[in-house]
Design an enzyme around this catalytic site. Sequence first.
Site, PDB file in Angstrom:
ATOM      1  N   GLY A 141       6.765  25.264   3.601  1.00  0.00           N
ATOM      2  CA  GLY A 141       6.345  24.743   2.304  1.00  0.00           C
ATOM      3  C   GLY A 141       4.829  24.759   2.185  1.00  0.00           C
ATOM      4  N   ALA A 153      -1.063   9.413  -6.546  1.00  0.00           N
ATOM      5  CA  ALA A 153      -1.342   7.985  -6.482  1.00  0.00           C
ATOM      6  C   ALA A 153      -1.976   7.469  -7.772  1.00  0.00           C
ATOM      7  N   GLY A 195       0.828  -1.203   0.000  1.00  0.00           N
ATOM      8  CA  GLY A 195       0.000   0.000   0.000  1.00  0.00           C
ATOM      9  C   GLY A 195       0.864   1.255   0.000  1.00  0.00           C
ATOM     10  N   GLY A 196       2.083   1.130   0.466  1.00  0.00           N
ATOM     11  CA  GLY A 196       3.067   2.190   0.314  1.00  0.00           C
ATOM     12  C   GLY A 196       2.724   3.496   1.007  1.00  0.00           C
ATOM     13  N   THR A 197       3.287   4.561   0.469  1.00  0.00           N
ATOM     14  CA  THR A 197       3.101   5.898   1.026  1.00  0.00           C
ATOM     15  C   THR A 197       1.620   6.244   1.096  1.00  0.00           C
ATOM     16  N   GLU A 240      -2.736  21.095   3.055  1.00  0.00           N
ATOM     17  CA  GLU A 240      -3.683  20.151   3.664  1.00  0.00           C
ATOM     18  C   GLU A 240      -3.468  20.091   5.176  1.00  0.00           C
ATOM     19  N   HIS A 245     -31.011  18.753 -10.509  1.00  0.00           N
ATOM     20  CA  HIS A 245     -31.235  19.868  -9.597  1.00  0.00           C
ATOM     21  C   HIS A 245     -31.814  19.341  -8.312  1.00  0.00           C
TER      22      HIS A 245
HETATM   23  C1  LIG Z   1       1.015  13.334   3.179  1.00  0.00           C
HETATM   24  C2  LIG Z   1       0.753  12.873   1.773  1.00  0.00           C
HETATM   25  C3  LIG Z   1      -0.514  12.986   1.226  1.00  0.00           C
HETATM   26  C4  LIG Z   1      -0.764  12.555  -0.061  1.00  0.00           C
HETATM   27  N1  LIG Z   1      -2.030  12.681  -0.564  1.00  0.00           N
HETATM   28  C5  LIG Z   1      -2.282  12.274  -1.821  1.00  0.00           C
HETATM   29  C6  LIG Z   1      -3.596  12.366  -2.363  1.00  0.00           C
HETATM   30  O1  LIG Z   1      -4.548  12.792  -1.702  1.00  0.00           O
HETATM   31  N2  LIG Z   1      -3.815  11.958  -3.627  1.00  0.00           N
HETATM   32  C7  LIG Z   1      -2.796  11.467  -4.389  1.00  0.00           C
HETATM   33  O2  LIG Z   1      -3.047  11.118  -5.533  1.00  0.00           O
HETATM   34  N3  LIG Z   1      -1.551  11.352  -3.916  1.00  0.00           N
HETATM   35  C8  LIG Z   1      -1.263  11.745  -2.648  1.00  0.00           C
HETATM   36  N4  LIG Z   1       0.004  11.618  -2.160  1.00  0.00           N
HETATM   37  C9  LIG Z   1       1.040  11.079  -3.050  1.00  0.00           C
HETATM   38  C10 LIG Z   1       0.962   9.570  -3.140  1.00  0.00           C
HETATM   39  O3  LIG Z   1       1.044   9.004  -1.854  1.00  0.00           O
HETATM   40  C11 LIG Z   1       2.091   9.044  -4.014  1.00  0.00           C
HETATM   41  O4  LIG Z   1       2.055   9.699  -5.253  1.00  0.00           O
HETATM   42  C12 LIG Z   1       1.953   7.540  -4.276  1.00  0.00           C
HETATM   43  O5  LIG Z   1       1.978   6.846  -3.074  1.00  0.00           O
HETATM   44  C13 LIG Z   1       3.067   7.080  -5.207  1.00  0.00           C
HETATM   45  O6  LIG Z   1       2.972   5.706  -5.387  1.00  0.00           O
HETATM   46  P1  LIG Z   1       4.251   4.836  -5.728  1.00  0.00           P
HETATM   47  O7  LIG Z   1       3.745   3.473  -5.971  1.00  0.00           O
HETATM   48  O8  LIG Z   1       5.040   5.493  -6.763  1.00  0.00           O
HETATM   49  O9  LIG Z   1       5.159   4.873  -4.423  1.00  0.00           O
HETATM   50  P2  LIG Z   1       4.888   4.600  -2.887  1.00  0.00           P
HETATM   51  O10 LIG Z   1       3.444   4.631  -2.549  1.00  0.00           O
HETATM   52  O11 LIG Z   1       5.794   5.519  -2.158  1.00  0.00           O
HETATM   53  O12 LIG Z   1       5.339   3.108  -2.701  1.00  0.00           O
HETATM   54  C14 LIG Z   1       6.671   2.707  -2.801  1.00  0.00           C
HETATM   55  C15 LIG Z   1       6.839   1.438  -2.003  1.00  0.00           C
HETATM   56  O13 LIG Z   1       8.082   0.884  -2.311  1.00  0.00           O
HETATM   57  C16 LIG Z   1       8.687   0.386  -1.133  1.00  0.00           C
HETATM   58  N5  LIG Z   1      10.127   0.334  -1.372  1.00  0.00           N
HETATM   59  C17 LIG Z   1      10.968   1.384  -1.622  1.00  0.00           C
HETATM   60  N6  LIG Z   1      12.202   0.917  -1.853  1.00  0.00           N
HETATM   61  C18 LIG Z   1      12.155  -0.407  -1.766  1.00  0.00           C
HETATM   62  C19 LIG Z   1      13.137  -1.432  -1.923  1.00  0.00           C
HETATM   63  N7  LIG Z   1      14.372  -1.150  -2.254  1.00  0.00           N
HETATM   64  N8  LIG Z   1      12.737  -2.690  -1.756  1.00  0.00           N
HETATM   65  C20 LIG Z   1      11.473  -2.981  -1.434  1.00  0.00           C
HETATM   66  N9  LIG Z   1      10.517  -2.066  -1.287  1.00  0.00           N
HETATM   67  C21 LIG Z   1      10.871  -0.799  -1.455  1.00  0.00           C
HETATM   68  C22 LIG Z   1       8.259   1.362  -0.089  1.00  0.00           C
HETATM   69  O14 LIG Z   1       8.327   0.777   1.189  1.00  0.00           O
HETATM   70  C23 LIG Z   1       6.838   1.670  -0.517  1.00  0.00           C
HETATM   71  O15 LIG Z   1       5.918   0.801   0.096  1.00  0.00           O
HETATM   72  C24 LIG Z   1       0.282  12.006  -0.844  1.00  0.00           C
HETATM   73  C25 LIG Z   1       1.552  11.873  -0.298  1.00  0.00           C
HETATM   74  C26 LIG Z   1       1.793  12.299   0.994  1.00  0.00           C
HETATM   75  C27 LIG Z   1       3.163  12.131   1.549  1.00  0.00           C
HETATM   76  C1  LIG Z   2     -41.338  18.695  -1.774  1.00  0.00           C
HETATM   77  C2  LIG Z   2     -40.812  18.686  -3.185  1.00  0.00           C
HETATM   78  C3  LIG Z   2     -39.482  18.398  -3.406  1.00  0.00           C
HETATM   79  C4  LIG Z   2     -38.965  18.386  -4.688  1.00  0.00           C
HETATM   80  N1  LIG Z   2     -37.658  18.096  -4.866  1.00  0.00           N
HETATM   81  C5  LIG Z   2     -37.130  18.063  -6.122  1.00  0.00           C
HETATM   82  C6  LIG Z   2     -35.769  17.796  -6.339  1.00  0.00           C
HETATM   83  O1  LIG Z   2     -34.990  17.591  -5.408  1.00  0.00           O
HETATM   84  N2  LIG Z   2     -35.281  17.778  -7.608  1.00  0.00           N
HETATM   85  C7  LIG Z   2     -36.113  18.011  -8.666  1.00  0.00           C
HETATM   86  O2  LIG Z   2     -35.632  17.992  -9.785  1.00  0.00           O
HETATM   87  N3  LIG Z   2     -37.420  18.285  -8.495  1.00  0.00           N
HETATM   88  C8  LIG Z   2     -37.951  18.310  -7.244  1.00  0.00           C
HETATM   89  N4  LIG Z   2     -39.277  18.589  -7.086  1.00  0.00           N
HETATM   90  C9  LIG Z   2     -40.100  18.808  -8.275  1.00  0.00           C
HETATM   91  C10 LIG Z   2     -39.917  20.226  -8.808  1.00  0.00           C
HETATM   92  O3  LIG Z   2     -40.191  21.152  -7.796  1.00  0.00           O
HETATM   93  C11 LIG Z   2     -40.821  20.442  -9.999  1.00  0.00           C
HETATM   94  O4  LIG Z   2     -40.608  19.442 -10.937  1.00  0.00           O
HETATM   95  C12 LIG Z   2     -40.538  21.787 -10.644  1.00  0.00           C
HETATM   96  O5  LIG Z   2     -40.751  22.845  -9.745  1.00  0.00           O
HETATM   97  C13 LIG Z   2     -41.397  21.957 -11.886  1.00  0.00           C
HETATM   98  O6  LIG Z   2     -41.134  23.182 -12.466  1.00  0.00           O
HETATM   99  P1  LIG Z   2     -42.206  23.956 -13.335  1.00  0.00           P
HETATM  100  O7  LIG Z   2     -41.486  25.169 -13.827  1.00  0.00           O
HETATM  101  O8  LIG Z   2     -42.800  23.035 -14.296  1.00  0.00           O
HETATM  102  O9  LIG Z   2     -43.367  24.348 -12.329  1.00  0.00           O
HETATM  103  P2  LIG Z   2     -43.452  25.000 -10.891  1.00  0.00           P
HETATM  104  O10 LIG Z   2     -42.161  25.013 -10.191  1.00  0.00           O
HETATM  105  O11 LIG Z   2     -44.578  24.324 -10.254  1.00  0.00           O
HETATM  106  O12 LIG Z   2     -43.794  26.494 -11.214  1.00  0.00           O
HETATM  107  C14 LIG Z   2     -45.001  26.873 -11.776  1.00  0.00           C
HETATM  108  C15 LIG Z   2     -45.286  28.313 -11.421  1.00  0.00           C
HETATM  109  O13 LIG Z   2     -46.387  28.750 -12.179  1.00  0.00           O
HETATM  110  C16 LIG Z   2     -47.218  29.580 -11.384  1.00  0.00           C
HETATM  111  N5  LIG Z   2     -48.543  29.563 -11.977  1.00  0.00           N
HETATM  112  C17 LIG Z   2     -49.402  28.523 -12.058  1.00  0.00           C
HETATM  113  N6  LIG Z   2     -50.510  28.884 -12.702  1.00  0.00           N
HETATM  114  C18 LIG Z   2     -50.356  30.177 -13.045  1.00  0.00           C
HETATM  115  C19 LIG Z   2     -51.157  31.125 -13.746  1.00  0.00           C
HETATM  116  N7  LIG Z   2     -52.336  30.795 -14.226  1.00  0.00           N
HETATM  117  N8  LIG Z   2     -50.697  32.356 -13.915  1.00  0.00           N
HETATM  118  C20 LIG Z   2     -49.477  32.731 -13.422  1.00  0.00           C
HETATM  119  N9  LIG Z   2     -48.695  31.873 -12.757  1.00  0.00           N
HETATM  120  C21 LIG Z   2     -49.117  30.609 -12.576  1.00  0.00           C
HETATM  121  C22 LIG Z   2     -47.126  28.936 -10.029  1.00  0.00           C
HETATM  122  O14 LIG Z   2     -47.461  29.880  -9.022  1.00  0.00           O
HETATM  123  C23 LIG Z   2     -45.682  28.517  -9.978  1.00  0.00           C
HETATM  124  O15 LIG Z   2     -44.879  29.531  -9.403  1.00  0.00           O
HETATM  125  C24 LIG Z   2     -39.817  18.638  -5.786  1.00  0.00           C
HETATM  126  C25 LIG Z   2     -41.163  18.928  -5.572  1.00  0.00           C
HETATM  127  C26 LIG Z   2     -41.655  18.964  -4.293  1.00  0.00           C
HETATM  128  C27 LIG Z   2     -43.092  19.274  -4.095  1.00  0.00           C
END
Ligand SMILES: Cc1cc2nc3c(=O)[nH]c(=O)nc-3n(C[C@H](O)[C@H](O)[C@H](O)COP(=O)(O)OP(=O)(O)OC[C@H]3O[C@@H](n4cnc5c(N)ncnc54)[C@H](O)[C@@H]3O)c2cc1C
Ligand SMILES: Cc1cc2nc3c(=O)[nH]c(=O)nc-3n(C[C@H](O)[C@H](O)[C@H](O)COP(=O)(O)OP(=O)(O)OC[C@H]3O[C@@H](n4cnc5c(N)ncnc54)[C@H](O)[C@@H]3O)c2cc1C
Lengths: 469, 472
Positions: free
Chosen positions: B188, B327, B39-41, B195, B451
């Site tokens: 650095g 990684a 799993g290394g670094t 982070e 949405h």
């Molecule tokens: C604090 C920190 C945070 C990080 N966060 C991220 C992140 O969020 N995302 C990301 O993509 N990267 C991150 N990295 C970088 C990432 O860890 C490295 O890019 C990655 O581990 C490289 O993989 P590697 O296989 O080249 O080497 P390594 O993972 O270093 O593995 C090398 C292995 O070889 C072994 N080894 C070395 N020499 C020998 C030998 N002669 N014989 C036998 N075994 C040996 C070592 O023991 C080790 O296990 C982070 C690094 C650090 C230090």
């Molecule tokens: C509790 C709840 C949660 C929801 N969560 C999600 C979600 O997470 N993701 C998602 O994609 N959808 C969700 N929906 C569905 C989403 O709200 C509807 O699909 C969306 O609002 C539809 O858009 P619309 O423009 O067709 O109509 P509406 O948003 O209903 O708008 C119609 C408007 O027309 C007006 N109107 C009506 N008749 C007249 C008139 N004669 N003259 C003038 N104005 C009029 C009304 O007052 C209203 O303001 C949720 C719905 C509910 C009830």
Amino acid sequence: MVVGEFTTEVDTVVIGAGPGGYVAAIRAAQLGQKVIVIEKQHVGGVCLNVGCIPSKALISASHRFEQMNHSESMGISAENVHVDFHKVQEWKGQIVDRLTSGVKGLFKAHNIESVEGEALFVDSDVVRVNHGYESSRYKFNHCIIATGSSPIEIPGFKWSSRVLSSTGALALKEIPKKLVVIGGGYIGIELSSALAGFGTEVVILEGSPSILPAFEKRLIAPVKKKLKAKGVSVFTKALAKGVEETANGVSVTAEVKGKTQTFDADYVMVTVGRRPNTKDLGLDLAGVELGERGLIHVDKQGKTSNDKVYAIGDIVSGMALAHKASYEGKIAAEAISGIASEVDYRAMPAVVFSDPEIASVGLSEEEAVKEGYEVKTGQFPFAANGRALSLGESDGFLKIVSRASDGLVLGAQIVGVSASDMIAEFGLAVESGMTVEDLALTIHAHPTLGEIAMEAADVVLGHPIHIAK
Amino acid sequence: MVKNYDLVLLGGGTGGYVAAIRASQLGLKTAIVEKDSLGGTCLHKGCIPTKALLRSAEVFSEIKKSQDFGIEVAQVALRFNKIQERKQAIVNQLHHGIQQLMKKGKIDMINGFGRLLGPSIFSPIPGSISVEFADGRENEILTSKNVILATGSRPRSLNGLAVDGEHVLTSDEALQLQEVPASIVIVGGGVIGVEWASMLADFGSKVTILEYSDRIIPSEDRTLSLSLARSFKKRGIQMVTSAKLLPETLQKENQLSISAEVDGRTETFSAEKILVSVGRMPNTEDIGLANTSIETDHGYIKTNAFGQTKETHIYAIGDITGGLQLAHVASHEGIHAVEHIAGLPVEPLQPERVPRCIYTHPEIASIGLTEAQAKKDHLVKVGKVPFGAIGKALVYGDSEGFAKVIADKSTNDVLGIHLYGPHATDLIGEAAAAKLLDATPWELSEVIHPHPTLSEIIGEAALAADGRAIHL
Ligand SMILES: Cc1cc2nc3c(=O)[nH]c(=O)nc-3n(C[C@H](O)[C@H](O)[C@H](O)COP(=O)(O)OP(=O)(O)OC[C@H]3O[C@@H](n4cnc5c(N)ncnc54)[C@H](O)[C@@H]3O)c2cc1C
Ligand SMILES: Cc1cc2nc3c(=O)[nH]c(=O)nc-3n(C[C@H](O)[C@H](O)[C@H](O)COP(=O)(O)OP(=O)(O)OC[C@H]3O[C@@H](n4cnc5c(N)ncnc54)[C@H](O)[C@@H]3O)c2cc1C
């Protein structure tokens, strides 16, 4: 005609300022049209005011609360954690205000006129807007209807201060001790999960054999497990019969697998679906034909039976989702501006903000088989992903459905932490015709949840690195 | 004793063990020589343990901000030993998993220190490996058709500033801290330095970063550096850039103190501990390279695009080859080397397709060119959208940050994507797929992002690059 009524001529009238309407208006304005938007209630529609945004705010707060109660495992002790629900609601309100005023600002920036009032058609190219005692008329070249949907009221459950729709539930002033939820679709599950997180004892009554019936069984399993852990009881094949309001609560009667049972609670929430707002629009006067269930029938550009009138969002068929409404809004705006855009729903994602989240795009395995594809699938668990482990969220899996012959990605389903964000990559994959090999070749950063996508693709190809066959 | 293999991996880090699994899938008789732990670094001293600690830090700081949400808490306290235990449990779980994978793949694990041999009685060409064991038993000799060198890297130290493991640390020792230092000077401000700064500041340390260059994370896009610096400043992290450390000034009394030359003046900084994070050194000095014709450059092994060294049957991958020390680079290079050995078609790794993640708060994730790099060879257009315009970010309670999409004005190719904000590291997967496809901003904007999700910011920034933003 009302005396003194005045007719204004405009390029485009948009009715409804939800995510469908406001996006259509902005896109049409970008394309050079003079646009007015008519909204009878709140700019932002259901989504911003009583849907997506406020529900996700409650879910987010509830999630934080649970996280604090379980932070011991992270090496953090939090003592005496409690919820000030009034403040939660205030915070939620601030977010809604910020976003809706943002939309209003965008209207201004794009020179879109926003008109308050209720619109109805009086002719094939004229709408009338009633606001209070006044009214005005607009003659348009094009109109986009985006009036959205409303919660369905079922017989025996008349809305009241104790019988709530999702809108009522989102506005609760207190955390209920007990809540009965009728309907285990995504809205019911999301709100149940949020309130249960805050400590409400929730009972879900679902008519069909499973909650979230639109999704594959295996995807729902982790959600069910989590609901159970939160103390939510789920009754399937349960038909709600009626409710009686008591002094400070409700008593709900339901037939569960043939037997009558009653459930006492502080409130009952009914989330059994939504119906399109198409009744009082004067559509007959506009010559706009309605299809089944009150939905407006449209072509691939959103055009109705009236060439000048388009319809988008919850009032047309398909999933009732905000991003679908916005997408259709853009297409319709482009269509009336002479751009030959058409809808293509292949890459339309769906997300449930349950715990853990569910997200899908494209075809499920079952759908793909039904459409005649020979499929090859691959699954990879979150538990084998370093990032998921370090987050402390290792429930769930990701599944890719591909065409066996060439690996074309047909769809993907995810259940797990951040599924809602991870699905975007598959949206791109389905949209642009990527193969599982492309996904496997895409370098995914370590340690990220995205590696799960790559590993699942490797599973399809037969050579995953981090799980053995 | 002599054993024969198709492939021997010297080093079982990310690069080595992944390559071994791929080799076993392709039917090669494979062995790994590892001196410490599989799993290394990355697994033991890098990615995984730091991200586990960072997660605790994140939760801790979220809890402290929970009043914003209406959640009250009487008292929050750190149990640092618990945090360390959790980290170790995660490392152990993954370590165990890798060991299982080795068993299932029938890969031989040889726990010792390996060195390359020159031509010998075991083989007429260089590349046999002699393994030395800690318990002093006789060396084992492994002969193999191919060898992949994957010995990784170790922290670089500064001349004159000896790492004592108690006062002066590298990331290796910092991971073993038993308590949170009250104050720390981090020398650095690269990826590892920032982070640690973010984590320790969240845990309550008073942090000072000394950075030689004129900005922290100098290899990333300038806007990322400046934004992170602004955020750090708000959190009370002191940053001193263009600082030339004077190692000889180190004094250990009650506190440590050390000076640096800043703008021609000498400034002195004191703290309980010093963390040196000034880069990494390749482990190539003692692996027998002199017995071969393998060439190095500043200790990094030179290879061609497929990972082959001058000895074409010996490959090198990961941190020892220089370039991006990540990684996922090591693992992809490992897979490529094995596939090349097996005669499969291989497309060399392209640095523009490698995502880079930094797990500070807010997170950073980027891919492709920075704006400055892009402007050298391209006429560019840039779309930048703040997370504040994304509903889900507000709902999540953390809307600091932005997404930036850089594209070529004439070809429309996306040249770079830079994310700064909540869950940036989850969002970069889509960007990586887009880079693979050579997508245009238009294609990215055509992706329907659900949405309300954070991923909407990518579509929105792509639209902005084309001057068509909806929510801006
Ligand atoms: C604090 C920190 C945070 C990080 N966060 C991220 C992140 O969020 N995302 C990301 O993509 N990267 C991150 N990295 C970088 C990432 O860890 C490295 O890019 C990655 O581990 C490289 O993989 P590697 O296989 O080249 O080497 P390594 O993972 O270093 O593995 C090398 C292995 O070889 C072994 N080894 C070395 N020499 C020998 C030998 N002669 N014989 C036998 N075994 C040996 C070592 O023991 C080790 O296990 C982070 C690094 C650090 C230090
Ligand atoms: C509790 C709840 C949660 C929801 N969560 C999600 C979600 O997470 N993701 C998602 O994609 N959808 C969700 N929906 C569905 C989403 O709200 C509807 O699909 C969306 O609002 C539809 O858009 P619309 O423009 O067709 O109509 P509406 O948003 O209903 O708008 C119609 C408007 O027309 C007006 N109107 C009506 N008749 C007249 C008139 N004669 N003259 C003038 N104005 C009029 C009304 O007052 C209203 O303001 C949720 C719905 C509910 C009830």
